[in-house]
Write an enzyme that holds these catalytic residues in place. Structure first.
Site, PDB file in Angstrom:
ATOM      1  N   GLN A  67     -65.865  26.683 -59.175  1.00  0.00           N
ATOM      2  CA  GLN A  67     -65.026  27.874 -59.136  1.00  0.00           C
ATOM      3  C   GLN A  67     -64.825  28.347 -57.697  1.00  0.00           C
ATOM      4  O   GLN A  67     -64.002  29.217 -57.447  1.00  0.00           O
ATOM      5  CB  GLN A  67     -65.678  29.000 -59.932  1.00  0.00           C
ATOM      6  CG  GLN A  67     -65.818  28.731 -61.417  1.00  0.00           C
ATOM      7  CD  GLN A  67     -66.665  29.788 -62.092  1.00  0.00           C
ATOM      8  OE1 GLN A  67     -67.886  29.745 -62.056  1.00  0.00           O
ATOM      9  NE2 GLN A  67     -66.012  30.755 -62.707  1.00  0.00           N
TER      10      GLN A  67
ATOM     11  N   CYS B 173     -41.169  26.077 -53.726  1.00  0.00           N
ATOM     12  CA  CYS B 173     -40.938  24.685 -54.126  1.00  0.00           C
ATOM     13  C   CYS B 173     -42.193  23.985 -54.625  1.00  0.00           C
ATOM     14  O   CYS B 173     -42.115  22.858 -55.119  1.00  0.00           O
ATOM     15  CB  CYS B 173     -40.325  23.897 -52.964  1.00  0.00           C
ATOM     16  SG  CYS B 173     -41.479  23.531 -51.606  1.00  0.00           S
TER      17      CYS B 173
ATOM     18  N   ARG C 128     -61.542  35.645 -45.366  1.00  0.00           N
ATOM     19  CA  ARG C 128     -62.418  34.758 -46.128  1.00  0.00           C
ATOM     20  C   ARG C 128     -62.442  33.350 -45.520  1.00  0.00           C
ATOM     21  O   ARG C 128     -63.489  32.696 -45.474  1.00  0.00           O
ATOM     22  CB  ARG C 128     -61.956  34.687 -47.583  1.00  0.00           C
ATOM     23  CG  ARG C 128     -62.131  35.995 -48.343  1.00  0.00           C
ATOM     24  CD  ARG C 128     -61.886  35.819 -49.820  1.00  0.00           C
ATOM     25  NE  ARG C 128     -62.858  34.897 -50.393  1.00  0.00           N
ATOM     26  CZ  ARG C 128     -62.732  34.328 -51.588  1.00  0.00           C
ATOM     27  NH1 ARG C 128     -61.655  34.572 -52.330  1.00  0.00           N
ATOM     28  NH2 ARG C 128     -63.658  33.511 -52.042  1.00  0.00           N
TER      29      ARG C 128
ATOM     30  N   ASN D 170     -79.721  29.624 -62.222  1.00  0.00           N
ATOM     31  CA  ASN D 170     -79.201  30.877 -61.684  1.00  0.00           C
ATOM     32  C   ASN D 170     -80.338  31.747 -61.173  1.00  0.00           C
ATOM     33  O   ASN D 170     -81.505  31.531 -61.519  1.00  0.00           O
ATOM     34  CB  ASN D 170     -78.449  31.633 -62.792  1.00  0.00           C
ATOM     35  CG  ASN D 170     -77.156  32.265 -62.309  1.00  0.00           C
ATOM     36  OD1 ASN D 170     -76.995  32.539 -61.127  1.00  0.00           O
ATOM     37  ND2 ASN D 170     -76.240  32.503 -63.235  1.00  0.00           N
TER      38      ASN D 170
ATOM     39  N   HIS E 126     -60.238  26.691 -58.987  1.00  0.00           N
ATOM     40  CA  HIS E 126     -59.634  27.915 -58.470  1.00  0.00           C
ATOM     41  C   HIS E 126     -58.958  27.702 -57.121  1.00  0.00           C
ATOM     42  O   HIS E 126     -58.663  28.660 -56.413  1.00  0.00           O
ATOM     43  CB  HIS E 126     -60.678  29.028 -58.363  1.00  0.00           C
ATOM     44  CG  HIS E 126     -61.130  29.534 -59.691  1.00  0.00           C
ATOM     45  ND1 HIS E 126     -62.273  30.305 -59.857  1.00  0.00           N
ATOM     46  CD2 HIS E 126     -60.597  29.398 -60.934  1.00  0.00           C
ATOM     47  CE1 HIS E 126     -62.412  30.610 -61.137  1.00  0.00           C
ATOM     48  NE2 HIS E 126     -61.415  30.065 -61.805  1.00  0.00           N
TER      49      HIS E 126
END
Length: 232
Positions: free
Chosen positions: A92, A120, A60, A201, A109
């Site tokens: 996101q 740590c 990715r 969208n 994210h």
């Protein structure tokens, strides 16, 4: 400036980066149709087979390094820079396309470009290829993982995001499916604050009924037009 434009919160999802060449997740050709979430995107998957998880995120990361921001990313960067009110950009997405366009989003994210020591908690910039045996620069232990939020983990910066939503006068969700919580619930939080809500969208999302307005079409067309409207 119209009152509803004073404090804007924008959520972006995978759909805004699709036109740059990065695949989405949940459609029939999406990432989760090719890889099982349980194998590559959970803490249990990492504990079971860290090499496999690293290979997935190396792939990715390599893909993200080959693409450029599109007109939607550029328009949002312009909105952040030129709007006289407050604009909080939350994503996101783990790619760096908002930054490449000139904006600084809240990465709820995480980032593909980040590395995290799960021993740590130290964070640093990831190399293009990561491996389980990579030592942490701070503690030296081989406990390096991608600095991304996996399924079953709490998203980053939620307190900051919820504070912005509680004060929002306008909320927009761009290129997101409305299937993944808590992000899918942001529109409800904004509505409780009295914000006007807009969904941008390709198709109506799973939570489309909650929005006041819908702008349907490719992000590279709808987002620049919407930004022009806000800045007019």
């Amino acid at each position: 400036m119209a009152k509803e434009h004073e404090r804007i919160v924008i959520l972006t999802g995978a759909g805004i980066s699709a036109e740059s060449g990065l695949g989405t997740f949940r459609d029939k050709h999406g990432l989760w149709a090719r890889y099982r979430i349980e194998d590559v995107a959970t803490p249990e998957a990492y504990a079971r087979d860290p090499a496999r998880v690293h290979a997935f995120y190396n792939m990715r990361r390599a893909e993200a390094a080959t693409v450029e921001p599109n007109l939607a990313h550029a328009a949002l960067a312009r909105l952040v820079a030129e709007h006289p009110g407050r604009v909080t950009l939350v994503t996101q997405n783990v790619d760096g396309l908002h930054e490449a366009a000139g904006a600084t989003p809240i990465h709820m994210h995480g980032r593909l470009a980040g590395a995290l020591c799960h021993g740590c908690g130290h964070r640093w910039e990831a190399s293009l290829v990561m491996a389980p045996e990579d030592p942490c620069p701070a503690c030296g232990r081989a406990m390096t993982r991608p600095d991304v939020v996996w399924f079953g983990e709490m998203p980053y910066h939620m307190e900051t995001i919820l504070e912005a939503l509680a004060e929002a006068t306008l909320f927009a969700a761009i290129g997101t499916s409305g299937q993944v919580y808590p992000a899918a619930g942001f529109v409800e939080e904004a509505r409780l604050a009295g914000a006007h809500t807009v969904e941008i969208n390709l198709d109506r999302s799973d939570v489309a009924h909650v929005f006041d307005r819908h702008l349907i079409g490719p992000a590279s067309e709808t987002v620049p037009a919407w930004v022009e409207e806000l800045l007019a």
